[in-house]
Each structure stands twice: as C-alpha cells, then as structure tokens.
Design a protein around this motif. Structure first.
Motif, short mmCIF file in Angstrom:
data_model
loop_
_atom_site.label_atom_id
_atom_site.label_comp_id
_atom_site.label_asym_id
_atom_site.label_seq_id
_atom_site.Cartn_x
_atom_site.Cartn_y
_atom_site.Cartn_z
N LYS A 39 24.46 -50.88 -80.08
CA LYS A 39 24.21 -49.54 -80.57
C LYS A 39 23.18 -49.62 -81.69
O LYS A 39 22.85 -50.70 -82.19
N GLY A 40 22.67 -48.46 -82.08
CA GLY A 40 21.69 -48.41 -83.16
C GLY A 40 22.37 -48.31 -84.51
O GLY A 40 23.40 -48.94 -84.75
N ALA A 41 21.79 -47.51 -85.39
CA ALA A 41 22.37 -47.31 -86.71
C ALA A 41 23.60 -46.42 -86.60
O ALA A 41 23.58 -45.39 -85.92
N LEU A 42 24.68 -46.81 -87.27
CA LEU A 42 25.93 -46.07 -87.23
C LEU A 42 26.23 -45.52 -88.62
O LEU A 42 26.26 -46.28 -89.60
N SER A 43 26.45 -44.23 -88.70
CA SER A 43 26.72 -43.59 -89.99
C SER A 43 28.08 -44.02 -90.51
O SER A 43 29.10 -43.93 -89.82
N ALA A 44 28.11 -44.48 -91.76
CA ALA A 44 29.36 -44.94 -92.34
C ALA A 44 30.37 -43.80 -92.48
O ALA A 44 31.58 -44.00 -92.31
N SER A 45 29.89 -42.60 -92.76
CA SER A 45 30.79 -41.47 -92.95
C SER A 45 31.44 -41.01 -91.64
O SER A 45 32.44 -40.29 -91.67
N ALA A 46 30.89 -41.43 -90.50
CA ALA A 46 31.43 -41.02 -89.20
C ALA A 46 32.45 -42.01 -88.66
O ALA A 46 33.16 -41.69 -87.70
N LEU A 47 32.54 -43.19 -89.24
CA LEU A 47 33.42 -44.23 -88.71
C LEU A 47 34.88 -43.94 -89.06
O LEU A 47 35.20 -43.58 -90.19
N LEU A 48 35.76 -44.12 -88.07
CA LEU A 48 37.20 -43.98 -88.30
C LEU A 48 37.90 -45.17 -87.65
O LEU A 48 37.98 -45.27 -86.43
N PHE A 49 38.37 -46.08 -88.48
CA PHE A 49 39.12 -47.24 -88.00
C PHE A 49 40.56 -46.80 -87.76
O PHE A 49 41.17 -46.16 -88.62
N PHE A 50 41.12 -47.12 -86.62
CA PHE A 50 42.48 -46.67 -86.34
C PHE A 50 43.26 -47.75 -85.60
O PHE A 50 42.72 -48.59 -84.89
N ASP A 51 44.57 -47.70 -85.81
CA ASP A 51 45.49 -48.65 -85.18
C ASP A 51 46.84 -47.98 -85.04
O ASP A 51 47.23 -47.17 -85.89
N THR A 52 47.57 -48.28 -83.98
CA THR A 52 48.88 -47.68 -83.75
C THR A 52 49.96 -48.76 -83.74
O THR A 52 49.69 -49.92 -83.44
N GLU A 53 51.16 -48.36 -84.09
CA GLU A 53 52.35 -49.17 -83.90
C GLU A 53 53.23 -48.43 -82.90
O GLU A 53 53.47 -47.23 -83.05
#
Length: 314
Positions: A90-104
């Motif tokens: 991918k190209g440049a990724l906006s930091a404000s758009a990133l959402l790291f997620f994980d489920t249990e």
C-alpha cells in the motif's frame, strides 16, 4: 444350616478373606440405582455451580446493562501523520485512520456458535495512543457491544489486526449477521500484520505468533500473562459467578495485544522506509517514488505529511 454358614465365614476369615460387606442403607441403594439409570440412559451429571464470589468488579464504566468500557491514553508525540505502507503493498497510510483491533472469544474454532465477549482497539488520537476495550458481563450485552463498536468506525477507517482477516473480522461479521445487522467491517481497508510479518521473519524465529514477535523483534516480555486459550474459560466462569480476577487478566492480555500491534506496525513501516531508500540509487528515482506516495493519498503537489512518512525514524 446356620451353623454351616457360620463355619464357612470363620474359615474364610482364617484364610485371609475380607470382612463381610456391610449392607447399604436405603439412601445409598437409591443413589446407586440413580447412577446406574444415568449410565444406561447416558445422561450427564448436572454440572456443579460456582459459589458466587465477592470479587466481581471489572475495570471501566458500565455504559449499558452488562457492557463495560475501559479507556486509557498513552502519550505518543512522535507519531507521524502518515506511515509507509509498502510492507503491505500500500502507499501512505494516515495515522489518524488506523484502528488496531483484537477480540477475545468463547472458542478458537469460529463458527456461528462462537461469540466475541471482548473487543479491544487502539488508535492514535490527540497526540496519544487511545486504548478502548468493550467487555460483556452478560450474554444480553452483545447487541449493545456491536452497536458501540460500529460507532468507532468510519468510511475512512483502516483496520489493522494480527490474523484478523481470517478470524476476528469474519467472526464479528457473523455476529452482526446473526443480530440482523449489516457488518460495518466489509467495506473497510484491512491491514493484516501476520502476512508481512511472515514474509520478513519466517525461518528467522521459531514461529510468527504475536507473542514470539513481541519477544524477538519488539523486545516486549509479558509478565503474569493469561494465555489466550484460557480466555473462554475465564469469561464463562465469571458468568457462573466466579471471581473476576482471571477476566481482568484477559483484559490485560487484550490490551497488550493492541499495543503490540501498534508497535509492530510502526516497525514494519520504518523497515519499509529503509528498504526504499536503499533501492533508490538515483535522485530521479527518489523523486518518482515521492510522486507515487503523493498520488496514493490524493495530495496534489509537495506534502509535508508524506515527507514525514518517508523520513520518520523512532
């Protein structure tokens, strides 16, 4: 006849035989009959119920009946506005758009019978890493949890996970479908860190599990960590009245997962920057690559954000 029986019992005792069996009481005989009937009918014995513990408190606030939200912020002033996404093609990724997620979840096999009882996220917001965790304290809170998680997503959100394309995202999509709701994840970009991690470190370390990458690459060592495989038992025990101690450990495990994903994402982006600079032998090549980065974020002309993505070094 009775004399003969008495002599036989005496001879048996002299020969080392045991004492005559004590006849069972009516209650014991009845219990034995019930056990034999259960065995014949293959009926399982009812499970033992947990005694309700006094330690039932969960971190955070109850935002809906049976749904708890835990939120915290970690200062992070060094985050650039854009990251190099070449590690995931991918190209440049906006930091404000990133959402790291994980489920249990209640199981590791997936399927319609598996529920996500906890959703943890991390995103860069107001010069800090914001961590939010939703925890279900009752089965009835699932619909509210899905509704809240939906509000955290926008059309510009870029999901980031570790093996989430194969597990977390499909599982949440199933839960939305069973709740008769459209899944908000299907329309979003998704960066799964497992695949670039395998391309870079397969064969270098014993495996590419997140815990291994934490130790070998990020230098993170967890203390008193509850393995993810024990998370289902911790939640189910809590629902039956057990202590919240193990469920709080699940929360800590989930929190570290999303923090580690953010650190790994930053590391992969920096490595992509270094490799790109090594491949650019001529100034014209460097200029061409920068132009491609500007196009990827629809930014006409020079862009300080793209330059920061190129030059960032933690």
């Amino acid at each position: 006849m009775s004399l003969t029986l008495s002599k036989l019992q005496q001879l048996k005792r002299q020969a080392g035989g045991g004492q005559p069996a004590i006849p069972k009481s009516d209650a014991q005989a009845s219990e034995a009959s019930i056990e034999q009937l259960r065995s014949l009918l293959r009926v399982r014995r009812p499970p033992m119920t947990h005694l309700r513990s006094g330690d039932r408190d969960l971190p955070g606030s109850e935002i809906s009946p049976g749904l708890f939200l835990c939120e915290e912020r970690i200062d992070d002033d060094a985050t650039p506005q854009y990251f190099n996404g070449n590690f995931d093609r991918k190209g440049a990724l906006s930091a404000s758009a990133l959402l790291f997620f994980d489920t249990e979840t209640t199981g590791l096999s997936g399927g319609s019978g598996t529920r996500a009882f906890m959703i943890g996220t991390a995103d860069w917001h107001d010069r800090s890493l914001r961590i939010r965790q939703l925890t279900m304290a009752s089965l009835a809170a699932e619909s509210a949890m899905l509704d809240v998680f939906r509000t955290w997503l926008t059309d510009e959100t870029i999901l980031v996970s570790y093996n989430g394309k194969c597990y977390d995202a499909p599982l949440l999509a199933t839960r939305y479908r069973l709740a008769r709701q459209d899944s908000p994840l299907s329309r979003l970009q998704h960066v799964d860190l497992l695949y670039p991690t395998r391309r870079r470190w397969r064969g270098v370390h014993e495996n590419c599990r997140l815990a291994t990458i934490e130790r070998k690459v990020l230098g993170i060592v967890r203390e008193d960590d509850l393995p993810g495989a024990q998370a289902p038992a911790a939640w189910l025990s809590y629902l039956r009245g057990a202590s919240a101690g193990d469920l709080r450990r699940v929360l800590a495990h989930n929190r570290q997962d999303v923090i580690s994903m953010a650190s790994l994402f930053r590391r992969l982006s920096c490595v992509s920057n270094e490799e790109t600079l090594l491949q650019l032998d001529q100034p014209q090549s460097l200029s061409s690559w920068r132009d491609q980065m500007r196009c990827s974020v629809n930014a006409p002309g020079p862009s300080n954000e793209v330059e920061s993505a190129l030059s960032y070094d933690p």
